[in-house]
Design an enzyme around this catalytic site. Structure first.
Site, short mmCIF file in Angstrom:
data_model
loop_
_atom_site.label_atom_id
_atom_site.label_comp_id
_atom_site.label_asym_id
_atom_site.label_seq_id
_atom_site.Cartn_x
_atom_site.Cartn_y
_atom_site.Cartn_z
N ARG A 186 0.79 -1.18 0.07
CA ARG A 186 0.04 0.09 -0.03
C ARG A 186 1.00 1.36 0.08
NH1 ARG A 186 -2.34 -3.72 -1.26
NH2 ARG A 186 -4.34 -4.63 -0.19
N SER A 199 -11.05 -0.06 4.30
CA SER A 199 -9.89 -0.08 5.45
C SER A 199 -9.33 1.04 5.69
CB SER A 199 -8.93 -1.18 4.88
OG SER A 199 -9.51 -2.47 4.70
N GLU A 217 -4.27 3.73 6.25
CA GLU A 217 -4.21 3.33 4.84
C GLU A 217 -4.74 4.56 4.33
OE1 GLU A 217 -5.95 0.23 1.88
OE2 GLU A 217 -5.23 -0.45 3.83
#
Length: 297
Positions: free
Chosen positions: A169, A223, A293
């Site tokens: 990520r 998320s 995130e």
């Protein structure tokens, strides 16, 4: 600031209209360029007027604070694409504003494999390239060949995937440029291979069903935290006893603890309070510092 521009600038635009959380204060200016030329003109205008510029995607991974942003927020919306076939393989060139999930479905129906893992993934191609989006056994880094970028608001370059600094990520595209103007993803080129369309569409259907089963209803950004190595952020937050915790109209989902859902009239401050509560509690109980995130501006 009344000079003519080839792009519409929306003053004092509520960012709650442009984020999947449905929260966020006003951007001093908001714009949606659809071509590289429009993006360059906008960047030059912002620099001329000494206004900070932030490029965003479709707002599916974004939290804008209640006080808003004193500057320009711009979402690149170009959606052109071209498929170059080479026998059993192909290369897809696609602009950054193109929806990721729709692209995956279109290609699967045509019998081209490589992006089917992205079924149901919110957001657009550009955001996936910036954040190395991934799920269900696939990620952007594994299929991307190169990315076309706008650097310093004026320089168009093509960087191979090996220069993007990909990790879980993460990419170097998340970092601001040397002059403070962040890089903008204009397009990406992806590697595909032939497969049976029926098999691919069955895979798409299975992923869609799994997403529907796992995803909480309501306005969210997916998320909130990255999964720490060898563990799950959702598991840790649940183990900390925070499922269902609510601040105002923001709630840590009782279905999936790594989701924070806007139950109606949540403020960004409510969401930020829950984010800090989750980080602090998990750190105290398990010694793990959760990393965001989502992007906060």
């Amino acid at each position: 600031m009344k000079e003519s521009l080839p792009i519409t600038l929306r003053p004092n635009e509520p960012m709650s209209r442009h984020t999947s959380w449905r929260v966020g204060g006003p951007a001093q200016y908001y714009a949606e360029p659809t071509t590289p030329d429009e993006a360059m003109v906008l960047a030059a205008w912002a620099m001329t007027h000494r206004l900070p510029l932030i490029w965003v995607g479709r707002g599916t991974n974004l939290l804008v604070r209640d006080e808003g942003f004193a500057g320009v927020i711009a979402s690149y919306r170009g959606q052109r694409w071209a498929l170059h076939e080479h026998g059993e393989t192909a290369e897809l060139w696609v602009e950054a504003g193109t929806p990721m999930a729709g692209t995956a479905r279109r290609l699967a129906a045509m019998g081209w494999a490589g992006l089917e893992w992205a079924e149901g993934l919110p957001g657009a191609i550009g955001g996936a390239i910036v954040g190395n989006a991934g799920c269900y056994g696939g990620d952007t880094a594994s299929v991307l060949i190169d990315a076309e970028l706008l650097l310093n608001g004026s320089e168009r370059v093509v960087w191979p995937v090996t220069e993007l600094g990909y990790a879980y990520r993460e990419s170097i595209l998340k970092r601001p440029g040397a002059d403070g103007v962040p890089p903008l993803v204009l397009a990406g080129r992806f590697r595909l291979h032939r497969a049976d369309p029926k098999v691919l569409m069955a895979r798409i259907g299975a992923i869609a069903a799994e997403r529907k089963r796992k995803t909480p209803a309501g306005s969210s950004c997916g998320s909130v935290f990255k999964n720490p190595p060898g563990d799950s952020a959702g598991r840790l937050i649940e183990a900390a006893g925070l499922k269902g915790t609510r601040v105002g109209d923001a709630e840590i989902s009782p279905i999936h603890a790594n989701y924070i859902v806007n139950r109606g009239q949540a403020r960004a401050a409510d969401i930020l309070t829950l984010i800090e509560l989750a980080r602090t509690t998990v750190a105290e109980q398990f010694g793990v510092m959760l990393q965001l995130e989502v992007r906060v501006i």
